[in-house]
Design a protein around this motif. Structure first.
Motif, mmCIF file in Angstrom:
data_model
loop_
_atom_site.group_PDB
_atom_site.id
_atom_site.type_symbol
_atom_site.label_atom_id
_atom_site.label_comp_id
_atom_site.label_asym_id
_atom_site.label_seq_id
_atom_site.Cartn_x
_atom_site.Cartn_y
_atom_site.Cartn_z
ATOM 1 N N HIS A 48 0.840 -1.194 0.000
ATOM 2 C CA HIS A 48 0.000 0.000 0.000
ATOM 3 C C HIS A 48 0.877 1.247 0.000
ATOM 4 O O HIS A 48 2.076 1.172 0.229
ATOM 5 C CB HIS A 48 -0.955 0.011 1.205
ATOM 6 C CG HIS A 48 -0.251 -0.060 2.523
ATOM 7 N ND1 HIS A 48 0.036 -1.245 3.151
ATOM 8 C CD2 HIS A 48 0.248 0.911 3.320
ATOM 9 C CE1 HIS A 48 0.667 -1.000 4.284
ATOM 10 N NE2 HIS A 48 0.813 0.305 4.399
ATOM 11 N N ILE A 49 0.245 2.374 -0.245
ATOM 12 C CA ILE A 49 0.934 3.662 -0.210
ATOM 13 C C ILE A 49 1.162 4.027 1.255
ATOM 14 O O ILE A 49 0.250 3.940 2.074
ATOM 15 C CB ILE A 49 0.090 4.743 -0.922
ATOM 16 C CG1 ILE A 49 -0.073 4.390 -2.411
ATOM 17 C CG2 ILE A 49 0.719 6.126 -0.758
ATOM 18 C CD1 ILE A 49 -1.073 5.256 -3.159
ATOM 19 N N SER A 50 2.367 4.413 1.565
ATOM 20 C CA SER A 50 2.729 4.758 2.940
ATOM 21 C C SER A 50 1.787 5.829 3.492
ATOM 22 O O SER A 50 1.468 6.808 2.818
ATOM 23 C CB SER A 50 4.168 5.273 2.971
ATOM 24 O OG SER A 50 4.534 5.625 4.273
ATOM 25 N N GLY A 51 1.325 5.608 4.716
ATOM 26 C CA GLY A 51 0.461 6.565 5.383
ATOM 27 C C GLY A 51 -1.015 6.414 5.066
ATOM 28 O O GLY A 51 -1.849 7.109 5.646
ATOM 29 N N SER A 52 -1.350 5.532 4.133
ATOM 30 C CA SER A 52 -2.758 5.356 3.785
ATOM 31 C C SER A 52 -3.473 4.530 4.850
ATOM 32 O O SER A 52 -2.841 3.827 5.639
ATOM 33 C CB SER A 52 -2.894 4.681 2.407
ATOM 34 O OG SER A 52 -2.286 3.406 2.402
ATOM 35 N N ILE A 53 -4.803 4.661 4.884
ATOM 36 C CA ILE A 53 -5.609 3.846 5.782
ATOM 37 C C ILE A 53 -6.476 2.923 4.929
ATOM 38 O O ILE A 53 -6.725 3.200 3.757
ATOM 39 C CB ILE A 53 -6.476 4.685 6.745
ATOM 40 C CG1 ILE A 53 -7.523 5.513 5.992
ATOM 41 C CG2 ILE A 53 -5.601 5.569 7.619
ATOM 42 C CD1 ILE A 53 -8.543 6.181 6.903
ATOM 43 N N ASN A 54 -6.922 1.834 5.530
ATOM 44 C CA ASN A 54 -7.676 0.823 4.796
ATOM 45 C C ASN A 54 -9.107 0.721 5.316
ATOM 46 O O ASN A 54 -9.336 0.506 6.502
ATOM 47 C CB ASN A 54 -6.962 -0.525 4.928
ATOM 48 C CG ASN A 54 -7.633 -1.647 4.172
ATOM 49 O OD1 ASN A 54 -7.822 -2.730 4.708
ATOM 50 N ND2 ASN A 54 -7.963 -1.444 2.921
ATOM 51 N N ALA A 55 -10.052 0.904 4.412
ATOM 52 C CA ALA A 55 -11.471 0.646 4.682
ATOM 53 C C ALA A 55 -11.988 -0.083 3.446
ATOM 54 O O ALA A 55 -12.251 0.545 2.418
ATOM 55 C CB ALA A 55 -12.247 1.931 4.910
ATOM 56 N N PRO A 56 -12.077 -1.397 3.499
ATOM 57 C CA PRO A 56 -12.503 -2.154 2.317
ATOM 58 C C PRO A 56 -13.839 -1.673 1.766
ATOM 59 O O PRO A 56 -14.727 -1.263 2.518
ATOM 60 C CB PRO A 56 -12.619 -3.585 2.834
ATOM 61 C CG PRO A 56 -11.769 -3.626 4.054
ATOM 62 C CD PRO A 56 -11.830 -2.253 4.650
ATOM 63 N N ARG A 57 -13.965 -1.729 0.477
ATOM 64 C CA ARG A 57 -15.170 -1.257 -0.218
ATOM 65 C C ARG A 57 -16.436 -1.864 0.374
ATOM 66 O O ARG A 57 -17.466 -1.195 0.476
ATOM 67 C CB ARG A 57 -15.042 -1.600 -1.712
ATOM 68 C CG ARG A 57 -16.223 -1.234 -2.559
ATOM 69 C CD ARG A 57 -16.318 0.267 -2.757
ATOM 70 N NE ARG A 57 -17.594 0.596 -3.369
ATOM 71 C CZ ARG A 57 -18.679 0.970 -2.687
ATOM 72 N NH1 ARG A 57 -18.646 1.090 -1.382
ATOM 73 N NH2 ARG A 57 -19.798 1.240 -3.316
ATOM 74 N N GLY A 58 -16.372 -3.102 0.794
ATOM 75 C CA GLY A 58 -17.552 -3.780 1.315
ATOM 76 C C GLY A 58 -18.091 -3.216 2.619
ATOM 77 O O GLY A 58 -19.256 -3.435 2.952
ATOM 78 N N ILE A 59 -17.262 -2.492 3.374
ATOM 79 C CA ILE A 59 -17.718 -1.902 4.643
ATOM 80 C C ILE A 59 -17.501 -0.391 4.671
ATOM 81 O O ILE A 59 -17.550 0.231 5.723
ATOM 82 C CB ILE A 59 -17.036 -2.562 5.864
ATOM 83 C CG1 ILE A 59 -15.521 -2.394 5.802
ATOM 84 C CG2 ILE A 59 -17.442 -4.020 5.994
ATOM 85 C CD1 ILE A 59 -14.811 -2.728 7.104
#
Length: 155
Positions: A48-59
């Motif tokens: 992933h891109i450094s500093g990014s956060i993850n929120a999957p499309r499904g939620i």
């Protein structure tokens, strides 16, 4: 019946897209910019891109609101911040950015070409432990691996 590509085409004109070089510039100019990766957790963990956060499309929708197990406070509070949504190739991010606009996010963009294009532009990616991902390993990861049973049946 609409296909996945139909849905993308229907909403892409309503979402502003940035190219990887635009995101590089924006990250330098705006340190409070939020990069939101909507890929699945296993994809995010791989790179992933450094500093990014993850929120999957499904939620995503629940992640953008208070009072859910999926709530991500930084994301809920980002309605007035600039948010750049990323995915593998720039398709899921269009749908996610469109949805976020409908949910009141004022400055939301989609990364055209996605993380794959970010890698093609030779920008750094990191794994879940913060280790750099080799560009050639990322190229291999992004190579499509469609199985025969996933392909459209021949008429």
């Amino acid at each position: 019946m609409k296909t996945f590509t139909d849905l993308i085409a229907e909403h892409v004109s309503e979402v502003e897209e940035l190219f990887p070089w635009d995101l590089v510039d924006r990250l330098e100019e705006k340190p409070d910019l939020l990069v939101l990766d909507v890929r699945e957790p296993y994809e995010f963990d791989a790179m992933h891109i450094s500093g990014s956060i993850n929120a999957p499309r499904g939620i995503l929708e629940a992640s953008c609101e208070w009072d859910y197990e999926e709530t991500i406070p930084e994301l809920v509070q980002a309605r007035d911040r600039e948010v750049v949504v990323v995915c593998r190739s720039g398709n899921r991010s269009v749908l996610a950015a469109y949805t976020m606009q409908r949910m009141g996010y004022k400055n939301v963009y989609s990364l055209k070409t996605g993380v794959r294009g970010w890698n093609d532009y030779e920008q750094p990616l990191e794994d879940k432990d913060g280790n750099p991902v080799d560009i050639d390993d990322a190229d291999e990861y992004f190579t499509p691996k469609v199985k025969p049973e996933q392909q459209r049946p021949k008429s």
